[in-house]
Design an enzyme around this catalytic site. Structure first.
Site, PDB file in Angstrom:
ATOM      1  N   ASN A 114       1.069  -5.807  -5.093  1.00 58.85           N
ATOM      2  CA  ASN A 114       1.497  -6.914  -4.227  1.00 58.85           C
ATOM      3  C   ASN A 114       2.766  -7.551  -4.773  1.00 58.85           C
ATOM      4  O   ASN A 114       2.772  -8.115  -5.866  1.00 58.85           O
ATOM      5  CB  ASN A 114       0.408  -7.983  -4.158  1.00 58.85           C
ATOM      6  N   ARG A 170     -15.595  -6.154   1.272  1.00 56.74           N
ATOM      7  CA  ARG A 170     -14.287  -6.680   0.898  1.00 56.74           C
ATOM      8  C   ARG A 170     -14.381  -7.743  -0.190  1.00 56.74           C
ATOM      9  O   ARG A 170     -15.183  -8.659  -0.100  1.00 56.74           O
ATOM     10  CB  ARG A 170     -13.602  -7.240   2.143  1.00 56.74           C
ATOM     11  N   ARG A 208      -7.683  -8.298  -9.798  1.00 57.34           N
ATOM     12  CA  ARG A 208      -6.282  -8.674  -9.623  1.00 57.34           C
ATOM     13  C   ARG A 208      -5.670  -8.850 -11.013  1.00 57.34           C
ATOM     14  O   ARG A 208      -6.165  -9.640 -11.818  1.00 57.34           O
ATOM     15  CB  ARG A 208      -6.207  -9.977  -8.815  1.00 57.34           C
ATOM     16  N   GLU A 246      -3.375  -1.402  -4.808  1.00 59.20           N
ATOM     17  CA  GLU A 246      -2.296  -2.162  -4.179  1.00 59.20           C
ATOM     18  C   GLU A 246      -1.353  -2.683  -5.267  1.00 59.20           C
ATOM     19  O   GLU A 246      -1.793  -3.012  -6.363  1.00 59.20           O
ATOM     20  CB  GLU A 246      -2.830  -3.405  -3.458  1.00 59.20           C
ATOM     21  N   ASP A 270      -3.863  -4.520  -7.820  1.00 64.83           N
ATOM     22  CA  ASP A 270      -5.309  -4.516  -7.596  1.00 64.83           C
ATOM     23  C   ASP A 270      -5.894  -3.204  -8.079  1.00 64.83           C
ATOM     24  O   ASP A 270      -5.377  -2.129  -7.750  1.00 64.83           O
ATOM     25  CB  ASP A 270      -5.616  -4.692  -6.109  1.00 64.83           C
ATOM     26  N   LYS A 297      -8.253   1.568   6.616  1.00 60.32           N
ATOM     27  CA  LYS A 297      -7.672   0.226   6.742  1.00 60.32           C
ATOM     28  C   LYS A 297      -6.238   0.334   7.244  1.00 60.32           C
ATOM     29  O   LYS A 297      -5.564   1.339   6.994  1.00 60.32           O
ATOM     30  CB  LYS A 297      -7.736  -0.498   5.391  1.00 60.32           C
ATOM     31  N   ARG A 338     -12.595 -10.007  -8.701  1.00 63.93           N
ATOM     32  CA  ARG A 338     -13.116 -10.601  -7.472  1.00 63.93           C
ATOM     33  C   ARG A 338     -14.277  -9.750  -6.984  1.00 63.93           C
ATOM     34  O   ARG A 338     -14.104  -8.590  -6.636  1.00 63.93           O
ATOM     35  CB  ARG A 338     -12.005 -10.677  -6.416  1.00 63.93           C
ATOM     36  N   LYS A 387       0.823  -1.213   0.000  1.00 69.03           N
ATOM     37  CA  LYS A 387       0.000   0.000   0.000  1.00 69.03           C
ATOM     38  C   LYS A 387       0.859   1.265   0.000  1.00 69.03           C
ATOM     39  O   LYS A 387       0.341   2.360  -0.168  1.00 69.03           O
ATOM     40  CB  LYS A 387      -0.955  -0.016   1.192  1.00 69.03           C
TER      41      LYS A 387
HETATM   42  N1  LIG Z   1     -11.099   2.784  -1.367  1.00 67.05           N
HETATM   43  C1  LIG Z   1     -11.911   1.719  -1.384  1.00 67.05           C
HETATM   44  N2  LIG Z   1     -13.174   1.812  -1.893  1.00 67.05           N
HETATM   45  C2  LIG Z   1     -13.981   0.722  -1.904  1.00 67.05           C
HETATM   46  N3  LIG Z   1     -13.648  -0.475  -1.450  1.00 67.05           N
HETATM   47  C3  LIG Z   1     -12.418  -0.648  -0.913  1.00 67.05           C
HETATM   48  C4  LIG Z   1     -11.478   0.446  -0.873  1.00 67.05           C
HETATM   49  N4  LIG Z   1     -10.351  -0.005  -0.303  1.00 67.05           N
HETATM   50  C5  LIG Z   1     -10.552  -1.315  -0.006  1.00 67.05           C
HETATM   51  N5  LIG Z   1     -11.808  -1.701  -0.385  1.00 67.05           N
HETATM   52  C6  LIG Z   1     -12.384  -3.053  -0.261  1.00 67.05           C
HETATM   53  O1  LIG Z   1     -11.705  -3.756   0.773  1.00 67.05           O
HETATM   54  C7  LIG Z   1     -10.968  -4.861   0.242  1.00 67.05           C
HETATM   55  C8  LIG Z   1      -9.626  -4.997   0.954  1.00 67.05           C
HETATM   56  O2  LIG Z   1      -8.876  -3.800   0.856  1.00 67.05           O
HETATM   57  P1  LIG Z   1      -7.398  -3.779   0.290  1.00 67.05           P
HETATM   58  O3  LIG Z   1      -6.984  -2.366   0.171  1.00 67.05           O
HETATM   59  O4  LIG Z   1      -7.343  -4.591  -0.936  1.00 67.05           O
HETATM   60  O5  LIG Z   1      -6.558  -4.428   1.457  1.00 67.05           O
HETATM   61  P2  LIG Z   1      -6.064  -5.943   1.713  1.00 67.05           P
HETATM   62  O6  LIG Z   1      -4.589  -5.822   1.710  1.00 67.05           O
HETATM   63  O7  LIG Z   1      -6.627  -6.297   3.047  1.00 67.05           O
HETATM   64  O8  LIG Z   1      -6.570  -6.798   0.587  1.00 67.05           O
HETATM   65  C9  LIG Z   1     -10.849  -4.561  -1.240  1.00 67.05           C
HETATM   66  O9  LIG Z   1     -10.716  -5.748  -1.987  1.00 67.05           O
HETATM   67  C10 LIG Z   1     -12.153  -3.848  -1.525  1.00 67.05           C
HETATM   68  O10 LIG Z   1     -13.219  -4.796  -1.674  1.00 67.05           O
HETATM   69 MG   LIG Z   2      -6.439  -6.412  -1.443  1.00 70.38          MG
END
Ligand SMILES: Nc1ncnc2c1ncn2[C@@H]1O[C@H](COP(=O)(O)OP(=O)(O)O)[C@@H](O)[C@H]1O
Ligand SMILES: [Mg+2]
Length: 313
Positions: free
Chosen positions: A282, A232, A210, A280, A272, A160, A224, A125
Protein backbone atom coordinates in the site's frame (compact mmCIF):
# COMPACT_ATOMS: atom_id res chain seq x y z
CA UNK A 1 14.19 23.05 11.48
CA UNK A 2 10.82 24.28 10.31
CA UNK A 3 8.91 22.96 7.33
CA UNK A 4 6.00 24.58 5.60
CA UNK A 5 3.65 21.61 5.14
CA UNK A 6 0.46 21.03 3.19
CA UNK A 7 -1.63 17.89 3.31
CA UNK A 8 -3.81 16.69 0.44
CA UNK A 9 -6.45 14.44 1.98
CA UNK A 10 -10.12 13.55 1.95
CA UNK A 11 -12.47 15.78 3.98
CA UNK A 12 -11.01 16.07 7.48
CA UNK A 13 -14.46 16.21 9.07
CA UNK A 14 -15.04 12.59 8.02
CA UNK A 15 -11.96 10.88 9.45
CA UNK A 16 -11.90 8.62 12.48
CA UNK A 17 -9.05 10.09 14.51
CA UNK A 18 -8.44 6.93 16.52
CA UNK A 19 -7.30 5.02 13.46
CA UNK A 20 -6.24 7.68 11.01
CA UNK A 21 -2.55 7.70 10.10
CA UNK A 22 -2.79 11.09 8.41
CA UNK A 23 -4.10 12.55 11.63
CA UNK A 24 -1.15 11.03 13.50
CA UNK A 25 1.21 12.71 11.01
CA UNK A 26 -0.54 16.06 11.49
CA UNK A 27 -0.34 15.84 15.29
CA UNK A 28 3.38 15.14 15.13
CA UNK A 29 4.04 17.89 12.57
CA UNK A 30 2.19 20.37 14.74
CA UNK A 31 4.11 19.27 17.84
CA UNK A 32 7.29 20.09 15.91
CA UNK A 33 5.99 23.57 15.23
CA UNK A 34 5.49 23.25 11.47
CA UNK A 35 2.83 25.49 9.96
CA UNK A 36 0.16 23.16 8.51
CA UNK A 37 -2.19 23.70 5.60
CA UNK A 38 -4.99 21.46 4.47
CA UNK A 39 -6.81 20.95 1.17
CA UNK A 40 -8.96 18.33 -0.52
CA UNK A 41 -8.08 17.02 -4.02
CA UNK A 42 -10.95 18.94 -5.66
CA UNK A 43 -9.16 22.19 -4.71
CA UNK A 44 -6.25 21.51 -7.07
CA UNK A 45 -5.89 23.59 -10.22
CA UNK A 46 -3.32 23.74 -12.98
CA UNK A 47 -3.20 26.96 -14.92
CA UNK A 48 -0.73 27.18 -17.81
CA UNK A 49 1.24 24.40 -16.14
CA UNK A 50 1.40 26.02 -12.66
CA UNK A 51 -0.27 24.05 -9.90
CA UNK A 52 -2.19 25.78 -7.13
CA UNK A 53 -4.74 24.86 -4.48
CA UNK A 54 -7.12 26.60 -2.14
CA UNK A 55 -5.63 25.72 1.21
CA UNK A 56 -6.67 26.46 4.78
CA UNK A 57 -4.43 26.57 7.83
CA UNK A 58 -5.33 23.68 10.12
CA UNK A 59 -4.81 23.08 13.84
CA UNK A 60 -5.38 19.59 15.28
CA UNK A 61 -6.12 18.15 18.72
CA UNK A 62 -6.36 14.53 19.83
CA UNK A 63 -9.89 14.96 21.08
CA UNK A 64 -12.85 13.08 19.58
CA UNK A 65 -15.60 15.37 18.30
CA UNK A 66 -13.36 18.46 18.47
CA UNK A 67 -10.18 17.52 16.68
CA UNK A 68 -9.51 20.29 14.17
CA UNK A 69 -9.89 24.00 13.45
CA UNK A 70 -9.57 25.45 9.97
CA UNK A 71 -8.42 28.99 9.18
CA UNK A 72 -9.31 31.24 6.25
CA UNK A 73 -9.00 29.74 2.76
CA UNK A 74 -6.50 31.21 0.30
CA UNK A 75 -5.35 30.13 -3.15
CA UNK A 76 -1.63 29.57 -3.34
CA UNK A 77 1.00 28.07 -5.63
CA UNK A 78 1.54 24.57 -4.32
CA UNK A 79 5.29 24.74 -4.78
CA UNK A 80 5.36 27.38 -2.03
CA UNK A 81 5.34 24.45 0.40
CA UNK A 82 8.46 22.54 1.45
CA UNK A 83 6.46 19.33 1.79
CA UNK A 84 3.13 18.10 0.46
CA UNK A 85 1.73 14.95 2.02
CA UNK A 86 -0.27 13.03 -0.56
CA UNK A 87 -2.70 11.24 1.74
CA UNK A 88 -5.75 10.89 -0.45
CA UNK A 89 -7.53 7.56 0.06
CA UNK A 90 -8.42 5.27 -2.82
CA UNK A 91 -10.47 4.71 -5.05
CA UNK A 92 -7.48 4.66 -7.30
CA UNK A 93 -9.36 6.05 -10.29
CA UNK A 94 -8.83 8.70 -12.96
CA UNK A 95 -9.38 11.49 -10.42
CA UNK A 96 -6.59 10.01 -8.31
CA UNK A 97 -4.32 9.58 -11.30
CA UNK A 98 -4.93 13.17 -12.37
CA UNK A 99 -3.92 14.49 -8.99
CA UNK A 100 -0.65 12.53 -9.17
CA UNK A 101 0.04 14.21 -12.54
CA UNK A 102 -0.50 17.63 -11.01
CA UNK A 103 1.63 16.92 -7.95
CA UNK A 104 4.46 15.75 -10.17
CA UNK A 105 4.78 19.32 -11.45
CA UNK A 106 5.80 20.80 -8.11
CA UNK A 107 8.78 18.49 -7.75
CA UNK A 108 11.64 18.69 -6.95
CA UNK A 109 11.10 22.15 -5.45
CA UNK A 110 8.56 20.59 -3.12
CA UNK A 111 9.02 17.14 -1.60
CA UNK A 112 5.84 15.14 -2.20
CA UNK A 113 5.39 12.14 0.10
CA UNK A 114 4.89 9.59 -1.39
CA UNK A 115 6.38 10.42 -4.79
CA UNK A 116 3.26 10.88 -6.97
CA UNK A 117 4.66 9.33 -10.16
CA UNK A 118 5.59 6.18 -8.27
CA UNK A 119 2.29 6.11 -6.43
CA UNK A 120 0.64 6.14 -9.84
CA UNK A 121 2.84 3.31 -11.08
CA UNK A 122 2.38 1.05 -8.08
CA UNK A 123 -1.26 0.10 -7.50
CA UNK A 124 -1.19 -2.04 -4.36
CA UNK A 125 -2.19 -5.37 -5.85
CA UNK A 126 -0.16 -4.87 -9.05
CA UNK A 127 3.10 -3.75 -7.41
CA UNK A 128 3.29 -7.08 -5.56
CA UNK A 129 3.59 -8.92 -8.86
CA UNK A 130 7.11 -7.51 -9.22
CA UNK A 131 8.04 -9.92 -6.43
CA UNK A 132 6.54 -13.20 -7.69
CA UNK A 133 8.43 -15.38 -5.20
CA UNK A 134 7.01 -13.44 -2.25
CA UNK A 135 3.35 -13.56 -3.24
CA UNK A 136 0.82 -16.41 -3.24
CA UNK A 137 -0.12 -17.96 -6.60
CA UNK A 138 -2.01 -15.05 -8.18
CA UNK A 139 -3.82 -14.47 -11.45
CA UNK A 140 -5.03 -11.08 -12.72
CA UNK A 141 -7.59 -11.29 -15.51
CA UNK A 142 -11.21 -11.06 -16.63
CA UNK A 143 -10.90 -14.07 -18.88
CA UNK A 144 -13.24 -16.87 -17.79
CA UNK A 145 -11.29 -19.83 -19.16
CA UNK A 146 -8.06 -18.64 -17.60
CA UNK A 147 -9.77 -18.31 -14.22
CA UNK A 148 -11.30 -21.77 -14.57
CA UNK A 149 -7.88 -23.28 -15.21
CA UNK A 150 -6.40 -21.51 -12.19
CA UNK A 151 -9.29 -22.72 -10.06
CA UNK A 152 -8.89 -26.31 -11.26
CA UNK A 153 -5.24 -26.13 -10.31
CA UNK A 154 -5.57 -24.53 -6.86
CA UNK A 155 -9.04 -25.60 -5.71
CA UNK A 156 -9.66 -23.26 -2.83
CA UNK A 157 -9.41 -19.67 -4.12
CA UNK A 158 -10.12 -16.04 -3.25
CA UNK A 159 -11.49 -13.63 -5.85
CA UNK A 160 -11.36 -9.85 -5.41
CA UNK A 161 -11.47 -6.76 -7.63
CA UNK A 162 -8.02 -5.48 -8.63
CA UNK A 163 -8.72 -1.96 -7.36
CA UNK A 164 -10.83 -2.99 -4.37
CA UNK A 165 -10.08 -1.67 -0.90
CA UNK A 166 -11.21 -2.22 2.66
CA UNK A 167 -12.25 -5.79 1.89
CA UNK A 168 -14.84 -4.81 -0.74
CA UNK A 169 -16.16 -7.74 -2.80
CA UNK A 170 -13.60 -10.26 -1.52
CA UNK A 171 -14.95 -13.80 -2.00
CA UNK A 172 -13.65 -17.20 -1.03
CA UNK A 173 -14.71 -20.04 -3.29
CA UNK A 174 -14.30 -23.61 -2.09
CA UNK A 175 -13.51 -26.15 -4.86
CA UNK A 176 -17.07 -27.44 -5.11
CA UNK A 177 -18.77 -24.03 -4.89
CA UNK A 178 -21.42 -23.82 -7.61
CA UNK A 179 -21.78 -20.03 -7.30
CA UNK A 180 -18.65 -19.43 -9.34
CA UNK A 181 -20.46 -18.85 -12.65
CA UNK A 182 -22.97 -16.38 -11.24
CA UNK A 183 -20.32 -14.58 -9.28
CA UNK A 184 -18.31 -14.21 -12.47
CA UNK A 185 -21.36 -12.82 -14.32
CA UNK A 186 -22.25 -10.41 -11.54
CA UNK A 187 -18.68 -9.14 -11.39
CA UNK A 188 -18.57 -8.60 -15.15
CA UNK A 189 -21.39 -6.05 -14.97
CA UNK A 190 -20.31 -4.44 -11.68
CA UNK A 191 -16.59 -3.83 -12.24
CA UNK A 192 -14.61 -2.73 -15.28
CA UNK A 193 -11.30 -3.90 -13.86
CA UNK A 194 -9.85 -7.42 -13.81
CA UNK A 195 -10.21 -9.85 -10.92
CA UNK A 196 -7.38 -10.87 -8.68
CA UNK A 197 -7.72 -14.61 -8.29
CA UNK A 198 -5.54 -16.02 -5.56
CA UNK A 199 -4.89 -19.28 -3.81
CA UNK A 200 -6.79 -19.23 -0.51
CA UNK A 201 -4.35 -18.86 2.39
CA UNK A 202 -5.67 -20.74 5.46
CA UNK A 203 -3.25 -18.77 7.66
CA UNK A 204 -5.63 -15.82 7.31
CA UNK A 205 -7.44 -16.99 10.44
CA UNK A 206 -4.28 -16.08 12.38
CA UNK A 207 -4.44 -12.63 10.79
CA UNK A 208 -3.31 -10.36 7.98
CA UNK A 209 -0.24 -8.50 9.21
CA UNK A 210 0.26 -4.83 8.32
CA UNK A 211 3.97 -3.99 8.32
CA UNK A 212 5.06 -0.37 7.96
CA UNK A 213 8.26 0.54 6.17
CA UNK A 214 9.65 4.05 6.42
CA UNK A 215 12.01 4.88 3.56
CA UNK A 216 12.45 1.15 2.98
CA UNK A 217 13.19 0.25 6.63
CA UNK A 218 10.95 -1.79 8.91
CA UNK A 219 9.29 0.55 11.42
CA UNK A 220 6.46 -1.39 13.07
CA UNK A 221 3.71 -3.93 12.59
CA UNK A 222 0.19 -4.77 13.68
CA UNK A 223 -1.66 -8.01 13.14
CA UNK A 224 -5.33 -7.84 12.15
CA UNK A 225 -7.37 -10.89 13.07
CA UNK A 226 -10.65 -11.36 11.19
CA UNK A 227 -13.95 -11.68 13.05
CA UNK A 228 -14.98 -15.34 13.41
CA UNK A 229 -17.74 -14.91 10.82
CA UNK A 230 -15.71 -13.12 8.14
CA UNK A 231 -12.81 -13.87 5.79
CA UNK A 232 -11.68 -10.27 5.79
CA UNK A 233 -9.21 -8.90 8.29
CA UNK A 234 -9.75 -5.24 7.44
CA UNK A 235 -10.51 -3.24 10.57
CA UNK A 236 -13.51 -1.65 8.83
CA UNK A 237 -14.86 -5.22 8.56
CA UNK A 238 -14.43 -6.03 12.23
CA UNK A 239 -10.79 -7.20 12.10
CA UNK A 240 -9.17 -6.81 15.53
CA UNK A 241 -5.70 -5.22 15.84
CA UNK A 242 -3.15 -7.18 17.90
CA UNK A 243 0.44 -6.47 18.87
CA UNK A 244 2.90 -8.60 16.92
CA UNK A 245 6.53 -9.23 15.93
CA UNK A 246 8.12 -10.10 12.62
CA UNK A 247 8.87 -13.69 11.62
CA UNK A 248 12.19 -14.37 9.86
CA UNK A 249 10.30 -14.68 6.56
CA UNK A 250 8.73 -11.26 7.13
CA UNK A 251 12.16 -9.80 7.83
CA UNK A 252 13.30 -11.22 4.49
CA UNK A 253 10.30 -9.68 2.75
CA UNK A 254 11.15 -6.25 4.21
CA UNK A 255 14.79 -6.61 3.21
CA UNK A 256 13.77 -7.48 -0.36
CA UNK A 257 11.33 -4.60 -0.70
CA UNK A 258 13.40 -1.93 1.05
CA UNK A 259 15.66 -0.87 -1.83
CA UNK A 260 12.77 -0.83 -4.35
CA UNK A 261 10.72 1.44 -2.10
CA UNK A 262 13.60 3.76 -1.29
CA UNK A 263 14.55 4.13 -4.95
CA UNK A 264 11.02 5.21 -5.82
CA UNK A 265 10.50 7.79 -3.13
CA UNK A 266 7.88 5.60 -1.46
CA UNK A 267 8.69 6.84 2.02
CA UNK A 268 5.60 5.68 3.90
CA UNK A 269 4.46 2.22 2.85
CA UNK A 270 2.27 -0.45 4.44
CA UNK A 271 2.67 -4.01 3.24
CA UNK A 272 0.27 -6.85 4.05
CA UNK A 273 1.40 -10.38 4.78
CA UNK A 274 -0.84 -13.43 5.27
CA UNK A 275 1.04 -16.51 6.49
CA UNK A 276 4.30 -16.38 4.55
CA UNK A 277 2.92 -14.42 1.64
CA UNK A 278 2.99 -10.79 0.60
CA UNK A 279 -0.46 -9.79 -0.71
CA UNK A 280 -0.45 -5.99 -0.95
CA UNK A 281 2.00 -3.07 -1.02
CA UNK A 282 0.00 0.00 0.00
CA UNK A 283 1.56 3.24 -1.18
CA UNK A 284 -1.42 5.58 -1.54
CA UNK A 285 -2.49 6.24 2.00
CA UNK A 286 -1.43 3.41 4.30
CA UNK A 287 -2.95 3.10 7.76
CA UNK A 288 -1.87 1.34 10.93
CA UNK A 289 0.53 3.74 12.63
CA UNK A 290 -1.90 4.79 15.36
CA UNK A 291 -2.72 1.20 16.35
CA UNK A 292 0.97 0.27 16.30
CA UNK A 293 1.73 3.04 18.79
CA UNK A 294 -1.34 2.29 20.93
CA UNK A 295 -0.26 -1.37 21.15
CA UNK A 296 3.17 -0.36 22.45
CA UNK A 297 5.10 -0.19 19.15
CA UNK A 298 7.22 2.57 17.63
CA UNK A 299 6.13 6.18 17.13
CA UNK A 300 6.10 5.92 13.35
CA UNK A 301 4.77 9.45 12.78
CA UNK A 302 7.96 10.72 14.44
CA UNK A 303 10.12 8.39 12.32
CA UNK A 304 8.45 9.66 9.16
CA UNK A 305 9.00 13.32 10.01
CA UNK A 306 12.63 12.59 11.00
CA UNK A 307 13.14 11.13 7.52
CA UNK A 308 11.39 14.02 5.79
CA UNK A 309 13.49 16.54 7.72
CA UNK A 310 16.64 14.73 6.63
CA UNK A 311 15.54 14.80 3.00
CA UNK A 312 14.76 18.53 3.14
CA UNK A 313 18.10 19.50 4.68
N1 LIG B 1 -5.51 -15.16 -0.76
C1 LIG B 1 -6.20 -14.96 0.37
N2 LIG B 1 -6.35 -15.97 1.28
C2 LIG B 1 -7.04 -15.74 2.43
N3 LIG B 1 -7.61 -14.59 2.76
C3 LIG B 1 -7.52 -13.55 1.90
C4 LIG B 1 -6.79 -13.68 0.66
N4 LIG B 1 -6.86 -12.51 0.02
C5 LIG B 1 -7.58 -11.67 0.80
N5 LIG B 1 -7.98 -12.31 1.95
C6 LIG B 1 -8.75 -11.72 3.06
O1 LIG B 1 -9.49 -10.61 2.57
C7 LIG B 1 -9.03 -9.39 3.15
C8 LIG B 1 -9.02 -8.27 2.11
O2 LIG B 1 -8.23 -8.62 0.99
P1 LIG B 1 -7.05 -7.71 0.47
O3 LIG B 1 -6.34 -8.45 -0.59
O4 LIG B 1 -6.25 -7.26 1.62
O5 LIG B 1 -7.81 -6.50 -0.21
P2 LIG B 1 -8.24 -5.05 0.34
O6 LIG B 1 -7.50 -4.12 -0.55
O7 LIG B 1 -9.71 -4.99 0.16
O8 LIG B 1 -7.79 -4.94 1.77
C9 LIG B 1 -7.65 -9.73 3.70
O9 LIG B 1 -7.32 -8.89 4.78
C10 LIG B 1 -7.83 -11.17 4.12
O10 LIG B 1 -8.49 -11.25 5.39
MG1 LIG C 1 -5.93 -5.41 2.55
Amino acid sequence: MSLNVAVQMDPIERINIRGDSTFALLLEAQARGYPLSYYTPDQLAMRDGKVSATVRPVAVRDKAGDYFTLGEPRRTALDAFDVVLLRQDPPFDLAYITSTHMLERIQPKTLVVNDPAHVRNAPEKVFVTEFPDLMPPTLITRDLDTIKKFRAEHGDIVMKPLYGKGGEAVFRLAPEDLNFGSLYDLFAVTFREPWVVQKFLPAVKEGDKRIILVDGEFAGAVNRVPAPDDLRSNMVRGGVPKATDLTPRERDICARLGPALRERGLLFVGIDVIGDYLTEINVTSPTGIRSIKTLGGADIAALIWDKIEKKRK
